[in-house]
Design a protein around this motif. Structure first.
Motif, PDB file in Angstrom:
ATOM      1  N   ARG A  95       0.814  -1.225   0.000  1.00 57.52           N
ATOM      2  CA  ARG A  95       0.000   0.000   0.000  1.00 57.52           C
ATOM      3  C   ARG A  95       0.839   1.262   0.000  1.00 57.52           C
ATOM      4  N   ARG A  96       2.079   1.161   0.477  1.00 57.33           N
ATOM      5  CA  ARG A  96       2.945   2.341   0.511  1.00 57.33           C
ATOM      6  C   ARG A  96       3.631   2.606  -0.823  1.00 57.33           C
ATOM      7  N   GLU A 100       3.528   6.503  -8.752  1.00 55.03           N
ATOM      8  CA  GLU A 100       4.611   6.697  -9.717  1.00 55.03           C
ATOM      9  C   GLU A 100       5.377   5.414 -10.025  1.00 55.03           C
ATOM     10  N   LEU A 101       5.167   4.375  -9.232  1.00 53.24           N
ATOM     11  CA  LEU A 101       5.863   3.100  -9.439  1.00 53.24           C
ATOM     12  C   LEU A 101       4.869   2.024  -9.863  1.00 53.24           C
ATOM     13  N   TYR A 106       7.523  -3.682  -8.412  1.00 49.04           N
ATOM     14  CA  TYR A 106       8.058  -3.390  -7.085  1.00 49.04           C
ATOM     15  C   TYR A 106       7.373  -4.226  -6.019  1.00 49.04           C
ATOM     16  N   LEU A 107       8.178  -4.801  -5.138  1.00 58.56           N
ATOM     17  CA  LEU A 107       7.641  -5.516  -3.984  1.00 58.56           C
ATOM     18  C   LEU A 107       7.310  -4.545  -2.863  1.00 58.56           C
ATOM     19  N   THR A 108       8.136  -3.486  -2.730  1.00 58.97           N
ATOM     20  CA  THR A 108       7.895  -2.386  -1.797  1.00 58.97           C
ATOM     21  C   THR A 108       8.271  -1.112  -2.534  1.00 58.97           C
ATOM     22  N   PRO A 112      12.689  -3.249  -5.863  1.00 54.07           N
ATOM     23  CA  PRO A 112      12.161  -3.754  -7.127  1.00 54.07           C
ATOM     24  C   PRO A 112      12.131  -5.286  -7.163  1.00 54.07           C
ATOM     25  N   VAL A 113      11.233  -5.813  -7.955  1.00 52.72           N
ATOM     26  CA  VAL A 113      11.162  -7.258  -8.181  1.00 52.72           C
ATOM     27  C   VAL A 113      12.496  -7.715  -8.755  1.00 52.72           C
TER      28      VAL A 113
END
Length: 126
Positions: A95-96, A100-101, A106-108, A112-113
């Motif tokens: 949720r954070r 823009e990403l 992205y995992l967080t 990045p994955v």
């Protein structure tokens, strides 16, 4: 580079106990820490540090004008259990991630994955 780094578990435990939750979210997101990691490495059966909260609240009251809303700047000064705080922070990583990403990449918001675990990366002197 020869500089000592604190072990993540000590840093995370301290951030939890002192209610530095924004810093904790940054660390969790930067290292992609999991709920399981916390169960293995943290003492989640404790509560927030009441003594630290009372000291910090005194510092806050001494530096800002007292208004009807100034109490919102203070920490909780009651013994709040750490496990629910930890779970909330690690379960809300996705949720954070800002708009823009791309969430599929992205995992967080900082992880990045496909990125390797930063704790395992070999550091070199540059």
């Amino acid at each position: 580079m020869g500089l000592p780094y604190p072990k993540p578990e000590y840093l995370v435990q301290s951030l939890l106990e002192t209610q530095r939750l924004v810093d904790l979210e940054d660390l969790v997101d930067g290292m992609n820490l999991s709920e399981e990691w916390g169960e293995q490495h943290l003492d989640l059966d404790r509560t927030c540090s009441v003594e630290y909260a009372q000291w910090k609240d005194g510092q806050i009251r001494a530096t800002i004008p007292q208004t009807q809303f100034s109490c919102l700047m203070e920490l909780n000064d009651y013994p709040k259990p750490l496990r629910p705080i930890w779970k909330e922070i690690v379960q809300t990583k996705e949720r954070r991630i800002g708009v823009e990403l791309p969430k599929e990449d992205y995992l967080t918001r900082f992880f990045p994955v496909g990125r390797e675990d930063p704790r395992l990366r070999e550091r070199t002197n540059v």
